[in-house]
Design an enzyme around this catalytic site. Structure first.
Site, mmCIF file in Angstrom:
data_model
loop_
_atom_site.group_PDB
_atom_site.id
_atom_site.type_symbol
_atom_site.label_atom_id
_atom_site.label_comp_id
_atom_site.label_asym_id
_atom_site.label_seq_id
_atom_site.Cartn_x
_atom_site.Cartn_y
_atom_site.Cartn_z
ATOM 1 N N CYS A 39 59.630 -54.951 19.144
ATOM 2 C CA CYS A 39 58.765 -54.924 17.967
ATOM 3 C C CYS A 39 57.341 -54.580 18.403
ATOM 4 O O CYS A 39 56.916 -54.880 19.522
ATOM 5 C CB CYS A 39 58.790 -56.284 17.281
ATOM 6 S SG CYS A 39 57.857 -56.328 15.721
ATOM 7 N N ASP A 41 54.875 -56.045 17.431
ATOM 8 C CA ASP A 41 54.165 -57.327 17.418
ATOM 9 C C ASP A 41 53.407 -57.551 18.733
ATOM 10 O O ASP A 41 53.971 -57.431 19.830
ATOM 11 C CB ASP A 41 55.197 -58.448 17.216
ATOM 12 C CG ASP A 41 54.531 -59.779 16.893
ATOM 13 O OD1 ASP A 41 54.758 -60.292 15.785
ATOM 14 O OD2 ASP A 41 53.804 -60.307 17.765
ATOM 15 N N ARG A 43 52.465 -60.045 20.212
ATOM 16 C CA ARG A 43 52.814 -61.212 21.032
ATOM 17 C C ARG A 43 54.033 -60.991 21.903
ATOM 18 O O ARG A 43 54.401 -61.861 22.703
ATOM 19 C CB ARG A 43 53.040 -62.419 20.110
ATOM 20 C CG ARG A 43 51.839 -62.761 19.250
ATOM 21 C CD ARG A 43 52.209 -63.682 18.112
ATOM 22 N NE ARG A 43 53.125 -63.018 17.171
ATOM 23 C CZ ARG A 43 53.619 -63.596 16.080
ATOM 24 N NH1 ARG A 43 53.319 -64.847 15.805
ATOM 25 N NH2 ARG A 43 54.432 -62.927 15.283
ATOM 26 N N HIS A 98 62.391 -60.917 17.807
ATOM 27 C CA HIS A 98 61.598 -62.082 18.219
ATOM 28 C C HIS A 98 61.381 -63.043 17.058
ATOM 29 O O HIS A 98 61.459 -62.655 15.885
ATOM 30 C CB HIS A 98 60.246 -61.624 18.775
ATOM 31 C CG HIS A 98 59.352 -60.999 17.743
ATOM 32 N ND1 HIS A 98 58.354 -61.714 17.104
ATOM 33 C CD2 HIS A 98 59.311 -59.752 17.214
ATOM 34 C CE1 HIS A 98 57.739 -60.909 16.238
ATOM 35 N NE2 HIS A 98 58.299 -59.718 16.286
HETATM 36 ZN ZN ZN Z 1 58.256 -58.277 14.810
#
Ligand code: ZN
Length: 196
Positions: A39, A41, A43, A98
């Site tokens: 992803c 993302d 993090r 995730h």
């Molecule tokens: Zn994600």
């Protein structure tokens, strides 16, 4: 703007010298062993969570770690998959979802995406994941989505060919942000499992 240039200075001063030999080698060699599809993302940092060095992972990151099924239109994800498998010859492909994924949360909660039409259209690539998920639980959808994206992945000719010849193995992971744990998923009805 956040001070990225300060980070670049620290990299060049503190990090690069210790890896100078590695980067010198990598000047002429690009031979990653794994295609990592994660992803976007912020993090979920592929090299960090897998302890990988530069040169080891060929990375594709998309919102929701979605992999559009093979189609005939120009597609950056498809081109990157083909390059990783057919040109670079990676031996493993990881699709990594995730915890707390914004894309999966939007779908699980049925959020109104009418003001973000590009996101709404992109998330259609998770329709199969949603269809097979019987609850509105985000974690369940994250899991289901990894399985669905492995299935999408196997529609790409480069992947299908490599699976047929036993040249690549597919893996489904879910990374938990709170604990750093990675769950490796079974994918019982996808070519991933048959190739494992
Ligand atoms: Zn994600």
């Amino acid at each position: 703007m956040h001070d990225l240039t300060g980070g670049v200075t620290r990299f060049q001063r503190d990090v690069f010298p210790g890896k100078a030999d590695l980067f010198a080698r990598l000047t002429h060699v690009h031979a990653p062993h794994t295609l990592f599809i994660g992803c976007s993302d912020a993090r979920v940092v592929p090299e960090l969570i897998t302890g990988s060095e530069p040169g080891e992972l060929f990375v594709i990151r998309t919102a929701g770690n979605l992999v559009p099924a093979h189609g005939l239109s120009a597609d950056g994800v498809a081109a990157s998959i083909e390059y990783a498998v057919d040109v670079l010859g990676v031996s493993d492909v990881v699709v990594c979802g995730h915890s707390g994924c914004g894309a999966m949360t939007a779908l699980a909660e049925g959020q109104d995406l009418s003001t973000t039409p590009a996101i709404a259209a992109w998330l259609r690539h998770a329709d199969a994941a949603r269809a097979r998920c019987t609850t509105s639980d985000v974690a369940a959808l994250v899991h289901s989505n990894v399985i669905a994206q492995l299935a999408n992945l196997s529609t790409h000719p480069s992947i299908a060919r490599a699976l047929t010849h036993g040249e690549v193995a597919l893996h489904g992971w879910v990374f938990d942000i709170a604990t750093g744990r990675i769950d490796q998923l079974d994918a019982p009805d996808t070519p991933a499992a048959r190739a494992a």
